[in-house]
Design a protein around this motif. Structure first.
Motif, mmCIF file in Angstrom:
data_model
loop_
_atom_site.group_PDB
_atom_site.id
_atom_site.type_symbol
_atom_site.label_atom_id
_atom_site.label_comp_id
_atom_site.label_asym_id
_atom_site.label_seq_id
_atom_site.Cartn_x
_atom_site.Cartn_y
_atom_site.Cartn_z
ATOM 1 N N GLY A 64 1.679 0.447 -1.243
ATOM 2 C CA GLY A 64 1.102 1.367 -0.265
ATOM 3 C C GLY A 64 0.220 0.644 0.738
ATOM 4 O O GLY A 64 0.331 0.854 1.953
ATOM 5 N N THR A 71 -2.765 5.296 -1.057
ATOM 6 C CA THR A 71 -2.091 5.932 -2.187
ATOM 7 C C THR A 71 -3.032 6.843 -2.962
ATOM 8 O O THR A 71 -2.582 7.652 -3.770
ATOM 9 C CB THR A 71 -1.483 4.889 -3.137
ATOM 10 O OG1 THR A 71 -2.508 4.008 -3.576
ATOM 11 C CG2 THR A 71 -0.364 4.131 -2.457
ATOM 12 N N LEU A 113 7.857 5.019 -1.650
ATOM 13 C CA LEU A 113 6.899 4.106 -2.288
ATOM 14 C C LEU A 113 7.198 3.936 -3.776
ATOM 15 O O LEU A 113 7.075 2.835 -4.319
ATOM 16 C CB LEU A 113 5.471 4.612 -2.109
ATOM 17 C CG LEU A 113 4.834 4.440 -0.743
ATOM 18 C CD1 LEU A 113 3.429 5.040 -0.741
ATOM 19 C CD2 LEU A 113 4.783 2.982 -0.346
#
Length: 139
Positions: A64, A71, A113
């Protein structure tokens, strides 16, 4: 690979102790009741689950940050199962990672992600092609 860090631990079976070289880890091991034990200690599956969950959640944060995405609070629960090996004699393991993303990442970007972290996580790399690993994004 040039090692940056090496963790060292010694165990003498599933019903003994696991001790790290630096003494930070010193655990009683026991077979879980499902495998005929009394469950009066931890077991390799729990230890693997804890390590995988910690490594994967950390990797998700790194991935991230590399993409300038916050995140936030990510929680990963790893489930490591042991059972009869369908392809060979003996036992085998499988993994399920349950990933709880913060609300702002419960979208396509968050799912991307999750996949990128799976590609980069050292535990995921070690298990790739060796055991089934299912990624479940908890909503």
């Amino acid at each position: 690979m040039e090692a940056i860090y090496t963790g060292v631990a010694t165990a003498n079976g599933r019903a003994e102790r696991a001790v790290s070289a630096d003494g930070q880890l010193d655990l009683k091991l026991a077979f879980p009741p499902a495998l005929g034990g009394d469950g009066a200690g931890t077991n390799p599956e729990q230890l693997f689950a804890a390590g995988y969950a910690a490594c994967y959640s950390s990797t998700l944060g790194v991935v991230g940050r590399e993409r300038n995405l916050d995140t936030g609070e990510v929680s990963v629960t790893a489930e490591i199962s042991i059972g009869n090996d369908d392809d060979a004699a003996g036992l085998a393991i499988s993994a399920v990672l349950r990933i709880e993303l913060p609300e702002h990442l419960q979208n396509t970007e968050g799912r991307r992600l999750v996949k990128l972290a799976h590609a980069a996580c050292p535990y995921s790399k070690a298990t790739r092609g060796n055991i089934p690993v299912d990624l479940v994004v908890v909503e």
